[in-house]
Design a protein around this motif. Structure first.
Motif, PDB file in Angstrom:
ATOM      1  N   GLY A  19       0.783  -1.234   0.000  1.00  0.00           N
ATOM      2  CA  GLY A  19       0.000   0.000   0.000  1.00  0.00           C
ATOM      3  C   GLY A  19       0.811   1.279   0.000  1.00  0.00           C
ATOM      4  N   LYS A  20       2.135   1.196  -0.164  1.00  0.00           N
ATOM      5  CA  LYS A  20       2.970   2.399  -0.219  1.00  0.00           C
ATOM      6  C   LYS A  20       2.891   3.014  -1.610  1.00  0.00           C
ATOM      7  CE  LYS A  20       6.656   0.439   2.637  1.00  0.00           C
ATOM      8  NZ  LYS A  20       8.078   0.114   2.608  1.00  0.00           N
ATOM      9  N   SER A  21       2.654   4.327  -1.672  1.00  0.00           N
ATOM     10  CA  SER A  21       2.711   5.049  -2.948  1.00  0.00           C
ATOM     11  C   SER A  21       4.116   5.603  -3.114  1.00  0.00           C
ATOM     12  CB  SER A  21       1.699   6.191  -2.967  1.00  0.00           C
ATOM     13  OG  SER A  21       0.400   5.671  -2.963  1.00  0.00           O
ATOM     14  N   LEU A  22       4.757   5.248  -4.224  1.00  0.00           N
ATOM     15  CA  LEU A  22       6.138   5.652  -4.458  1.00  0.00           C
ATOM     16  C   LEU A  22       6.302   6.281  -5.824  1.00  0.00           C
ATOM     17  CD1 LEU A  22       7.891   2.377  -3.254  1.00  0.00           C
ATOM     18  CD2 LEU A  22       7.657   4.496  -1.954  1.00  0.00           C
ATOM     19  N   ILE A  23       7.214   7.213  -5.903  1.00  0.00           N
ATOM     20  CA  ILE A  23       7.644   7.770  -7.175  1.00  0.00           C
ATOM     21  C   ILE A  23       9.085   7.327  -7.351  1.00  0.00           C
ATOM     22  CG2 ILE A  23       8.119   9.855  -8.485  1.00  0.00           C
ATOM     23  CD1 ILE A  23       5.844  11.176  -6.890  1.00  0.00           C
ATOM     24  N   ILE A  24       9.324   6.554  -8.406  1.00  0.00           N
ATOM     25  CA  ILE A  24      10.632   5.962  -8.663  1.00  0.00           C
ATOM     26  C   ILE A  24      11.247   6.624  -9.890  1.00  0.00           C
ATOM     27  CG2 ILE A  24      11.864   3.820  -9.193  1.00  0.00           C
ATOM     28  CD1 ILE A  24      10.426   3.743  -6.475  1.00  0.00           C
ATOM     29  N   SER A  25      12.514   6.978  -9.783  1.00  0.00           N
ATOM     30  CA  SER A  25      13.204   7.555 -10.930  1.00  0.00           C
ATOM     31  C   SER A  25      14.635   7.035 -10.980  1.00  0.00           C
ATOM     32  CB  SER A  25      13.198   9.087 -10.862  1.00  0.00           C
ATOM     33  OG  SER A  25      13.620   9.632 -12.097  1.00  0.00           O
ATOM     34  N   VAL A  26      15.299   7.360 -12.071  1.00  0.00           N
ATOM     35  CA  VAL A  26      16.684   6.951 -12.255  1.00  0.00           C
ATOM     36  C   VAL A  26      17.460   8.132 -12.806  1.00  0.00           C
ATOM     37  CG1 VAL A  26      16.306   6.031 -14.591  1.00  0.00           C
ATOM     38  CG2 VAL A  26      18.199   5.151 -13.222  1.00  0.00           C
ATOM     39  N   ASP A  27      18.684   8.281 -12.361  1.00  0.00           N
ATOM     40  CA  ASP A  27      19.573   9.291 -12.918  1.00  0.00           C
ATOM     41  C   ASP A  27      20.994   8.741 -12.888  1.00  0.00           C
ATOM     42  OD1 ASP A  27      20.608   9.775 -10.293  1.00  0.00           O
ATOM     43  OD2 ASP A  27      19.086  11.306  -9.941  1.00  0.00           O
ATOM     44  N   ILE A  28      21.948   9.574 -13.085  1.00  0.00           N
ATOM     45  CA  ILE A  28      23.336   9.136 -13.185  1.00  0.00           C
ATOM     46  C   ILE A  28      23.819   8.442 -11.899  1.00  0.00           C
ATOM     47  CG2 ILE A  28      24.432  11.286 -12.452  1.00  0.00           C
ATOM     48  CD1 ILE A  28      25.547   9.221 -15.460  1.00  0.00           C
ATOM     49  N   LYS A  29      23.219   8.785 -10.749  1.00  0.00           N
ATOM     50  CA  LYS A  29      23.605   8.169  -9.476  1.00  0.00           C
ATOM     51  C   LYS A  29      22.964   6.803  -9.275  1.00  0.00           C
ATOM     52  CE  LYS A  29      23.989  12.611  -7.144  1.00  0.00           C
ATOM     53  NZ  LYS A  29      23.399  13.441  -6.081  1.00  0.00           N
ATOM     54  N   GLY A  30      21.863   6.529  -9.965  1.00  0.00           N
ATOM     55  CA  GLY A  30      21.185   5.245  -9.828  1.00  0.00           C
ATOM     56  C   GLY A  30      19.693   5.399  -9.633  1.00  0.00           C
ATOM     57  N   TRP A  31      19.057   4.333  -9.164  1.00  0.00           N
ATOM     58  CA  TRP A  31      17.614   4.286  -8.922  1.00  0.00           C
ATOM     59  C   TRP A  31      17.310   4.805  -7.532  1.00  0.00           C
ATOM     60  CZ3 TRP A  31      14.093   3.021 -12.576  1.00  0.00           C
ATOM     61  CH2 TRP A  31      14.589   2.463 -13.747  1.00  0.00           C
TER      62      TRP A  31
END
Length: 137
Positions: free
Chosen positions: A73-85
């Motif tokens: 039930g956790k709402s998450l916003i996931i992204s990726v950039d040069i440092k990682g996920w």
């Protein structure tokens, strides 16, 4: 990380794992090419403000991301950039988590015990299928 690489990474992960979550949405902003670089824009953005990085192209503060809800039930916003996920600590404030992971799987294994269980089971099943195929040859 450039726009196209980030878009490809997020799209690949979204397509691979969307069935693991009750809710999963891929959010990709538009890219506008200029003579010197690529600028990502949202719906009501001023291109000049975006070029000098004074505005973000979405209300989350992350231009391209996966919005998901875990089995817990956790709402998450996931992204990726040069440092990682990485994920956001708080969806409402948009504060970025300081912990980065090399892979999406490592991030989600840390954040969701149910993801970890399903991922482990699916990996085990695939390895077992491969073993059975090798034994039959």
């Amino acid at each position: 990380m450039d726009f196209e690489t980030q878009r490809l990474e997020l799209t690949t992960i979204y397509n691979e794992y969307k069935s693991f979550f009750p809710k999963c949405e891929l959010i990709i902003s538009k890219a506008v090419s200029t003579s010197t670089n690529t600028v990502q824009l949202g719906n009501d953005e001023d291109i000049y403000a975006k070029i000098i990085n004074k505005k973000k192209s979405s209300n989350t503060g992350v231009d391209n991301h996966i919005l998901l809800e875990t089995q817990e039930g956790k709402s998450l916003i996931i992204s990726v950039d040069i440092k990682g996920w990485h994920s956001l600590n708080d969806v409402t404030t948009g504060e970025l988590q300081s912990t980065y992971y090399e892979t999406f799987e490592a991030l989600m294994n840390n954040l969701s015990p149910n993801f970890q269980l399903k991922f482990g089971n699916e990996l085990s099943n695939k390895l077992n299928d491969l073993f059975q195929l090798q034994q039959s040859q």
